[in-house]
Enzyme design. Structure first.
Site, mmCIF file in Angstrom:
data_model
loop_
_atom_site.group_PDB
_atom_site.id
_atom_site.type_symbol
_atom_site.label_atom_id
_atom_site.label_comp_id
_atom_site.label_asym_id
_atom_site.label_seq_id
_atom_site.Cartn_x
_atom_site.Cartn_y
_atom_site.Cartn_z
ATOM 1 N N ARG A 87 23.845 32.564 22.990
ATOM 2 C CA ARG A 87 24.048 31.168 22.581
ATOM 3 C C ARG A 87 23.401 30.909 21.223
ATOM 4 O O ARG A 87 22.677 31.771 20.707
ATOM 5 C CB ARG A 87 23.500 30.252 23.671
ATOM 6 C CG ARG A 87 24.343 30.330 24.951
ATOM 7 C CD ARG A 87 23.722 29.538 26.068
ATOM 8 N NE ARG A 87 23.426 28.174 25.652
ATOM 9 C CZ ARG A 87 22.500 27.395 26.222
ATOM 10 N NH1 ARG A 87 21.784 27.838 27.231
ATOM 11 N NH2 ARG A 87 22.306 26.170 25.792
ATOM 12 N N GLY A 111 53.907 7.063 3.254
ATOM 13 C CA GLY A 111 54.518 8.260 2.679
ATOM 14 C C GLY A 111 53.509 9.144 1.959
ATOM 15 O O GLY A 111 52.399 8.706 1.622
ATOM 16 N N ASN A 125 52.526 20.278 14.857
ATOM 17 C CA ASN A 125 52.952 18.937 15.255
ATOM 18 C C ASN A 125 52.762 18.659 16.738
ATOM 19 O O ASN A 125 52.832 17.511 17.160
ATOM 20 C CB ASN A 125 54.424 18.721 14.894
ATOM 21 C CG ASN A 125 54.612 18.680 13.383
ATOM 22 O OD1 ASN A 125 53.922 17.936 12.693
ATOM 23 N ND2 ASN A 125 55.499 19.512 12.868
ATOM 24 N N TYR A 145 17.347 34.938 31.843
ATOM 25 C CA TYR A 145 17.539 33.847 30.898
ATOM 26 C C TYR A 145 16.363 33.849 29.940
ATOM 27 O O TYR A 145 15.205 33.691 30.359
ATOM 28 C CB TYR A 145 17.627 32.486 31.611
ATOM 29 C CG TYR A 145 17.602 31.358 30.612
ATOM 30 C CD1 TYR A 145 18.605 31.268 29.639
ATOM 31 C CD2 TYR A 145 16.572 30.429 30.571
ATOM 32 C CE1 TYR A 145 18.575 30.282 28.672
ATOM 33 C CE2 TYR A 145 16.540 29.428 29.614
ATOM 34 C CZ TYR A 145 17.534 29.368 28.662
ATOM 35 O OH TYR A 145 17.508 28.382 27.698
ATOM 36 N N LYS A 147 19.223 32.253 24.354
ATOM 37 C CA LYS A 147 19.426 31.047 23.539
ATOM 38 C C LYS A 147 18.230 30.824 22.642
ATOM 39 O O LYS A 147 17.099 30.910 23.113
ATOM 40 C CB LYS A 147 19.619 29.839 24.453
ATOM 41 C CG LYS A 147 19.927 28.571 23.700
ATOM 42 C CD LYS A 147 19.296 27.335 24.308
ATOM 43 C CE LYS A 147 17.816 27.254 24.000
ATOM 44 N NZ LYS A 147 17.187 25.996 24.407
ATOM 45 N N TYR A 187 12.027 24.506 29.860
ATOM 46 C CA TYR A 187 12.360 23.087 29.821
ATOM 47 C C TYR A 187 11.632 22.355 30.935
ATOM 48 O O TYR A 187 11.738 22.738 32.103
ATOM 49 C CB TYR A 187 13.881 22.962 29.981
ATOM 50 C CG TYR A 187 14.445 21.580 29.815
ATOM 51 C CD1 TYR A 187 14.070 20.774 28.747
ATOM 52 C CD2 TYR A 187 15.391 21.093 30.708
ATOM 53 C CE1 TYR A 187 14.614 19.510 28.587
ATOM 54 C CE2 TYR A 187 15.948 19.829 30.550
ATOM 55 C CZ TYR A 187 15.547 19.040 29.486
ATOM 56 O OH TYR A 187 16.101 17.799 29.334
ATOM 57 N N ARG A 234 1.192 36.251 41.875
ATOM 58 C CA ARG A 234 1.963 36.219 43.116
ATOM 59 C C ARG A 234 0.981 36.341 44.273
ATOM 60 O O ARG A 234 -0.156 36.784 44.092
ATOM 61 C CB ARG A 234 2.965 37.366 43.157
ATOM 62 C CG ARG A 234 2.286 38.717 43.097
ATOM 63 C CD ARG A 234 3.250 39.863 42.904
ATOM 64 N NE ARG A 234 2.541 41.126 43.001
ATOM 65 C CZ ARG A 234 2.981 42.255 42.495
ATOM 66 N NH1 ARG A 234 4.113 42.301 41.825
ATOM 67 N NH2 ARG A 234 2.297 43.358 42.662
ATOM 68 N N ARG A 243 53.147 13.463 18.340
ATOM 69 C CA ARG A 243 53.615 14.502 19.275
ATOM 70 C C ARG A 243 52.493 15.341 19.883
ATOM 71 O O ARG A 243 52.715 16.113 20.797
ATOM 72 C CB ARG A 243 54.644 15.406 18.566
ATOM 73 C CG ARG A 243 56.017 14.771 18.489
ATOM 74 C CD ARG A 243 56.946 15.569 17.615
ATOM 75 N NE ARG A 243 56.625 15.405 16.187
ATOM 76 C CZ ARG A 243 57.105 16.161 15.218
ATOM 77 N NH1 ARG A 243 57.911 17.160 15.497
ATOM 78 N NH2 ARG A 243 56.783 15.934 13.959
ATOM 79 N N ASN A 281 60.471 23.272 0.934
ATOM 80 C CA ASN A 281 59.198 22.767 0.427
ATOM 81 C C ASN A 281 58.115 22.870 1.495
ATOM 82 O O ASN A 281 58.247 22.303 2.575
ATOM 83 C CB ASN A 281 59.387 21.299 0.017
ATOM 84 C CG ASN A 281 58.081 20.642 -0.408
ATOM 85 O OD1 ASN A 281 57.170 21.328 -0.883
ATOM 86 N ND2 ASN A 281 57.999 19.333 -0.239
HETATM 87 C C1 UD1 Z 1 56.904 16.758 3.997
HETATM 88 C C2 UD1 Z 1 57.687 16.889 2.679
HETATM 89 C C3 UD1 Z 1 58.831 17.888 2.882
HETATM 90 C C4 UD1 Z 1 58.265 19.224 3.338
HETATM 91 C C5 UD1 Z 1 57.420 19.032 4.600
HETATM 92 C C6 UD1 Z 1 56.701 20.328 4.938
HETATM 93 C C7 UD1 Z 1 57.524 14.698 1.627
HETATM 94 C C8 UD1 Z 1 58.209 13.444 1.305
HETATM 95 N N1 UD1 Z 1 58.213 15.598 2.313
HETATM 96 O O1 UD1 Z 1 57.802 16.191 4.934
HETATM 97 O O2 UD1 Z 1 59.523 18.070 1.657
HETATM 98 O O3 UD1 Z 1 59.330 20.122 3.585
HETATM 99 O O4 UD1 Z 1 56.404 18.012 4.392
HETATM 100 O O5 UD1 Z 1 56.092 20.210 6.190
HETATM 101 O O6 UD1 Z 1 56.401 14.894 1.211
HETATM 102 N N2 UD1 Z 1 50.746 11.963 5.510
HETATM 103 C C9 UD1 Z 1 49.771 11.069 5.200
HETATM 104 N N3 UD1 Z 1 50.111 9.799 4.871
HETATM 105 C C10 UD1 Z 1 51.398 9.392 4.844
HETATM 106 C C11 UD1 Z 1 52.405 10.326 5.175
HETATM 107 C C12 UD1 Z 1 52.056 11.599 5.493
HETATM 108 O O7 UD1 Z 1 48.583 11.399 5.220
HETATM 109 O O8 UD1 Z 1 51.643 8.206 4.525
HETATM 110 C C13 UD1 Z 1 50.375 13.330 5.895
HETATM 111 C C14 UD1 Z 1 50.779 13.641 7.311
HETATM 112 O O9 UD1 Z 1 49.728 13.373 8.205
HETATM 113 C C15 UD1 Z 1 51.098 15.118 7.247
HETATM 114 C C16 UD1 Z 1 51.559 15.329 5.814
HETATM 115 O O10 UD1 Z 1 51.096 14.219 5.084
HETATM 116 O O11 UD1 Z 1 49.955 15.923 7.440
HETATM 117 C C17 UD1 Z 1 53.055 15.478 5.689
HETATM 118 O O12 UD1 Z 1 53.680 14.311 6.172
HETATM 119 P P1 UD1 Z 1 54.961 14.377 7.098
HETATM 120 O O13 UD1 Z 1 55.299 13.003 7.501
HETATM 121 O O14 UD1 Z 1 54.790 15.402 8.123
HETATM 122 O O15 UD1 Z 1 56.032 14.841 6.038
HETATM 123 P P2 UD1 Z 1 57.384 15.584 6.367
HETATM 124 O O16 UD1 Z 1 58.395 14.580 6.708
HETATM 125 O O17 UD1 Z 1 57.150 16.688 7.310
HETATM 126 MG MG MG Z 2 55.730 17.209 8.752
#
Ligand code: UD1
Ligand code: MG
Length: 451
Positions: free
Chosen positions: A317, A80, A228, A350, A335, A371, A424, A15, A171
């Site tokens: 800078r 996951g 997101n 400068y 700088k 430079y 000058r 997104r 969570n």
């Molecule tokens: C997750 C939680 C949910 C919580 C929410 C808060 C789980 C199963 N669920 O859901 O309970 O309320 O976050 O925002 O954990 N990521 C990886 N590898 C993966 C999957 C995810 O690195 O295989 C990273 C994503 O990039 C992200 C984070 O883990 O930064 C969370 O993953 P996301 O898919 O956003 O989980 P949610 O469905 O939002």
């Molecule tokens: Mg999420």
């Protein structure tokens, strides 16, 4: 017990509509990933493991640029959050302590909140989860509490019963558990759920089944904010800025129009600093007490000492080091230069790759020509030196202590202490010439009209 953090940062961030991995989008001049790494610093994390996937090379570079001791592990397929944590198992095989799971797209978790989770761990809970009361619980996992107030389970929204969906204690995703417990439980996590994913959140129910105590700690929803989309990114930026302005004022800085001042993640501002409207701080800026940063100035990578005055409309800078009480005025760019105590660069200059001595005065329009198209060269200006307006100082060059340059000079040779350099053309006055010329021109014009 010592701490480690695992930062999940493998997701694509569809997104965001971006070629850049989501966690590398910046808030307050730093990638979101860096904000999360800083959260880990607040609990003295001994180890930092970043789980990268999409754009792993870029994520790795950003992580190591910030902390060369961080370890980056790869999650090639995003199966996951549980699967993501599993990828850190080997990297932490020799670690003995508590592990915090943080998220690269959730930049605002405070040290205090992580410490309160740590306190809960110390009071006997095996798995501690960070929760928050959501204004709109939507798709968040729900924290299901037992009668005794301990945490019974986390249920993902997609897998929840209508009754569980009524719960608005949600969570955040942040979890703390001892390394052994965490990885023993992760090994038991399956993917038999609505998403077909390995849920990290399942470890709570698994821990309960194994007779362990789980607990939830609560923080404000604003802290757990995840990014997101670009819209979320803008909200994160404004949240950060609101908090940074507030903190600067609480710590004794005056911000005349706080809503127009933009801080970086690491800006340090002393007491009795005045920051006028429309000032932007890039990364790595320290402003010492009593300094005045006047309107429309832009500062990055610089150090401004006590009682110095910067701006209006100044640009500092990287490598600008401004001494006590020095003045850097309007339309002056500095700088990689040391401007010593009491020196004045008041207008339109400068100054790059230079040293400006104590109490030196740099006239309007002075330029260090540092430079040559390939190399950068240094200009040294002595103490109490007086540089005439519109001088071009062609580096490498040294202007001595108490030396002067005439206005409009092009200085290519060193000027010894106390000498005056004139680089000058010598002025010649032609007696009465201007008047004669004008009369001639007027006569020519009159003759033309008659024709
Ligand atoms: C997750 C939680 C949910 C919580 C929410 C808060 C789980 C199963 N669920 O859901 O309970 O309320 O976050 O925002 O954990 N990521 C990886 N590898 C993966 C999957 C995810 O690195 O295989 C990273 C994503 O990039 C992200 C984070 O883990 O930064 C969370 O993953 P996301 O898919 O956003 O989980 P949610 O469905 O939002
Ligand atoms: Mg999420």
């Amino acid at each position: 017990m010592s701490n480690a953090v695992i930062i999940l940062a493998a997701g694509k961030g569809t997104r965001m509509q971006s070629d850049l991995p989501k966690v590398l989008h910046a808030v307050a001049s730093a990638p979101m990933l860096v904000h999360t790494m800083r959260s880990g610093e607040g609990i003295d994390a001994e180890r930092t493991i970043v789980v990268a996937g999409h754009g792993a090379d870029l994520v790795e570079k950003a992580a190591l640029d910030y902390n060369s001791d961080a370890q980056v592990v790869l999650q090639t397929e995003q199966l996951g959050t549980g699967h993501a944590v599993e990828q850190a198992r080997a990297a932490l095989s020799d670690f003995d302590g508590d592990v915090f799971i943080l998220y690269g797209d959730t930049p605002f978790i405070t040290h205090e909140t992580l410490q309160s989770m740590k306190d809960k761990r110390d009071s006997g809970a095996s798995v501690v989860v960070l929760g928050f009361t959501a204004a709109n619980a939507g798709g968040y996992g729900r924290l299901i509490l037992a009668d005794d107030g301990s945490l019974d389970a986390i249920v993902e929204a997609k897998d929840a019963t209508p009754e569980q969906l009524m719960v608005n204690f949600c969570n955040s995703g942040v979890i703390c558990a001892p390394r052994d417990v965490l990885f023993d439980l992760i090994a038991k996590v399956g993917n038999d759920n609505a998403n077909g994913e390995y849920y990290l959140t399942d470890i709570v129910a698994l821990a309960r089944d194994a007779g362990m105590t789980c607990a939830a700690v609560s923080c404000d929803e604003s802290e757990t904010m995840g990014v997101n989309s670009r819209v979320d990114l803008a909200v994160a930026e404004s949240t950060f800025q609101f908090n940074a302005r507030h903190a600067a004022m609480i710590n004794g800085a005056t911000l005349t129009a706080p809503e127009t001042v933009f801080f970086a993640y690491d800006t340090i501002i002393g007491r009795d600093v005045i920051v006028e409207p429309n000032v932007v701080f890039g990364p790595d800026v320290t402003i010492e007490s009593g300094a005045n940063i006047r309107a429309f100035s832009h500062l990055e990578g610089c150090h401004v000492s006590k009682d110095a005055i910067i701006g209006p409309y100044a640009r500092l800078r990287p490598g600008a080091e401004i001494g006590d009480g020095a003045k850097v005025g309007n339309f002056v760019e500095v700088k990689n230069a040391l401007v010593a105590e009491g020196a004045k660069l008041n207008h339109l200059s400068y100054i790059g790759d230079a040293e400006v001595g104590k109490d030196a005065n740099i006239g309007a329009g002075t330029i260090t020509c540092n430079y040559d198209g390939v190399f950068k060269h240094k200009t040294i200006i002595g103490e109490r030196a007086f540089i005439g307006s519109n001088s071009a100082l062609v580096a490498p060059v040294r202007i001595g202590d108490d030396a002067m340059t005439g206005s409009g000079s092009v200085i290519t040779l060193d000027v010894p202490d106390g000498d005056l350099a004139l680089g000058r053309a010598k002025q010649v006055n032609k007696v009465g010439f201007a008047l004669r010329l004008m009369n001639k021109l007027k006569a020519a014009k009159a003759a033309k009209k008659k024709d």
